[in-house]
Design an enzyme around this catalytic site. Sequence first.
Site, PDB file in Angstrom:
ATOM      1  N   GLU A  62       0.839  -1.213   0.000  1.00 18.71           N
ATOM      2  CA  GLU A  62       0.000   0.000   0.000  1.00 18.71           C
ATOM      3  C   GLU A  62       0.871   1.258   0.000  1.00 18.71           C
ATOM      4  OE1 GLU A  62      -2.762  -0.416   3.284  1.00 18.71           O
ATOM      5  OE2 GLU A  62      -4.056  -1.709   2.089  1.00 18.71           O
ATOM      6  N   GLU A 118      -7.164  -7.305  -0.461  1.00 17.74           N
ATOM      7  CA  GLU A 118      -7.591  -7.273   0.942  1.00 17.74           C
ATOM      8  C   GLU A 118      -9.083  -6.996   0.980  1.00 17.74           C
ATOM      9  OE1 GLU A 118      -5.358  -4.764   3.574  1.00 17.74           O
ATOM     10  OE2 GLU A 118      -3.477  -5.820   3.211  1.00 17.74           O
TER      11      GLU A 118
END
Length: 630
Positions: A190, A270
Amino acid sequence: MKVSRLEVCCGVALVLLASVIVIFFWTKEVREFKIDYENNRFLKDGEPFQYISGSLHYFRVPRVYWQDRLRKLRAAGLNVVSLYVEWSRHEPQPGVFDFTGENDLEHFIKLAEEEGLLVILRPGPYICAERDLGGYPVWLLHKNPKMQLRTSDPSHTKYVQIWIDTLLSRLEHLLYGNGGPIIMVQVENEYGSYSTCDRNYTLWLRDLFVKHVGTKAVLFTTDGAAKGFLKCGPIPGVFITVDFGSGANITKAFEPLRAIQPKGPLVNSEFYPGWLTHWGESVSTVETERIVNTTRDMLQANVSFNYYMFFGGTNFGYTSGANYRDSPNTSFQPQLTSYDYDAPITEAGDLTQKYFAIRSVISEFVTVPGIPVENSKKFSYSGLVLDPRVSLFDSPGVVYPETTYPKTFEELGLYTGFLLYETRLPETFSSQGLLTAKHLHDRALVYIDKQPVGILDRSNATFSLNISGKPHQTLSLLVENQGHINYGIMSDLKGLTENVTLNGDVLLNWKQTGFPTEDVSHVVDLPKSETVKLPAFYSQKFQLTNTAEDPGDTFVDMSGWTKGVVYVNGHNLGRYWSTEGPQQSLFLPGPFLHKHPEYNTIVVLELETENSLRKVFFSPTPVWSSGNSR
Ligand SMILES: *[C@@H]1O[C@H](CO)[C@@H](O)[C@H](O)[C@H]1NC(C)=O
Ligand SMILES: *[C@@H]1O[C@H](CO)[C@@H](O)[C@H](O)[C@H]1NC(C)=O
Ligand SMILES: *[C@@H]1O[C@H](CO)[C@@H](O)[C@H](O)[C@H]1NC(C)=O
Ligand SMILES: *[C@@H]1O[C@H](CO)[C@@H](O)[C@H](O)[C@H]1NC(C)=O
Ligand SMILES: *[C@@H]1O[C@H](CO)[C@@H](O)[C@H](O)[C@H]1NC(C)=O
């Protein structure tokens, strides 16, 4: 022509050998996991492949339970397990590596393969994961307290290179193209959420990964599913995936990704079937029906996805991290010891209604294997009374040289536990004053001549306290490291990070004593002592009731205590903070216990309040603050 027996034998052998060679090269050729961009899919050995993955971290469950958790994941119909690799545990000191026992990552990956799972590897080196410093070893900040983590700062990349080279060299043989189960490898984590946006770093890191992985597995990035996150997260030449939770409109959620990666399989790396919880919050939960609906939507749309988390587990010891929010009131939010996460499999490895609902929706699309799985057996035990043994202040600590200005934990080389700062109230002090520890990280119990006078706390932005005392009295601040921030800012030094003032005057000449409180074995054989001052160690020996069976799992119920740490047979079960909640109990895996007639030892370090009953209970189910459940 007469053919001898020997020649027949040789002939057959040659044909066999040739076939083996042909089969060898043929299998080698199709042993491949790759992306078919044109047809928006993955190809595994030339066949279309969609994955249903679940996150499960080897570092949040004891090794003896690895196989059990993996099997439960597979039994729900998942075909892949996704795992972060936590650098800090594999390189506990610079250049000293540990891949044994609880850190035997290769063993975990091989078990996954044996259970019929492929593997998605997420080596970071930054992993977030709600772990201390996002998985980075804290000693990096001892090497250079100003180190710019997650950037091309050479003092940082020097250590990243050593670590990634070490890790990926060990795991290369487990990549799919080399015959192993690892199909995907994530580069960083991320990165688009990290304001620094150092593209030189991500390109450099990519090349480091390419050197080891090549085409033997698919390299990918993952970021939040919004345009903003996709600005700095993606790396040229690396497959892009996104993250989003339940309830999303799938088509809409993938639009920002499609704008920059028009073709290729769609992946949600995710997908959140639950959520994390900080101390002081209510337990986070996510409704099962939402998970089921979005799971169905993704399966219908041929999306490959990963449940984060399918099994959460426990932040044993001092491994939990903290969040940071740029607001004046609650800027610092340490995470619970439990990482139950409201996941389909509970912290104790039990199957939930959410688990069965997910298995059911998956079975609408793929054949779910009929693997038998069951909950672990539990035990309860009521009212074990602990005896006070010794004050933390009278326990062995690491004494550092006195300094004019206070040093941080990291400068001193203290990575866990507590740091006691002591100085004398100045000559000029007149009975009352305002004590200020600006940018205290994280929480300080304040004492004058070892009598408690108040608490300073980063979580509620309390950095000042009115104190009264006399010149030359000892002023002590026992500072707790509550876990390094794991997301957002990555420069979270612990302790007194700025000068402490009294009525605006800087206090000088600090004596500093470290209490890493990882090993508390000194407590166990001390006699009972009724006069110990807090913070204090309490302990007791106990036997399990007469049974030949292996001990079951249980939860140590700490309600009635205030704040501290629990150890059983030398295992640090993690922090409790019963007055803050919502977690009231700590998971104690059965394998940490000794069966009858051997004795077990429990040690509690209570920081703040004398518990008059001094009792702990062992509960078969987790205990949460009232009004909370999952
Ligand atoms: C990236 O590398 C280039 C070439 O070495 C250099 O000019 C530039 O300043 C670097 N950028 C950053 C943010 O470090
Ligand atoms: C989902 O989003 C797409 C694209 O924005 C839109 O066309 C579609 O109507 C939405 N579906 C629902 C059920 O809202
Ligand atoms: C789930 O889907 C069903 C069927 O489309 C719908 O009736 C229900 O409201 C949805 N539930 C949630 C929580 O989105
Ligand atoms: C999903 O894949 C199948 C098989 O390749 C294909 O027939 C179908 O059209 C795909 N569905 C979507 C929504 O892309
Ligand atoms: C935050 O702190 C300020 C000043 O201390 C106070 O006025 C405000 O009400 C607080 N906000 C919340 C949400 O607690």
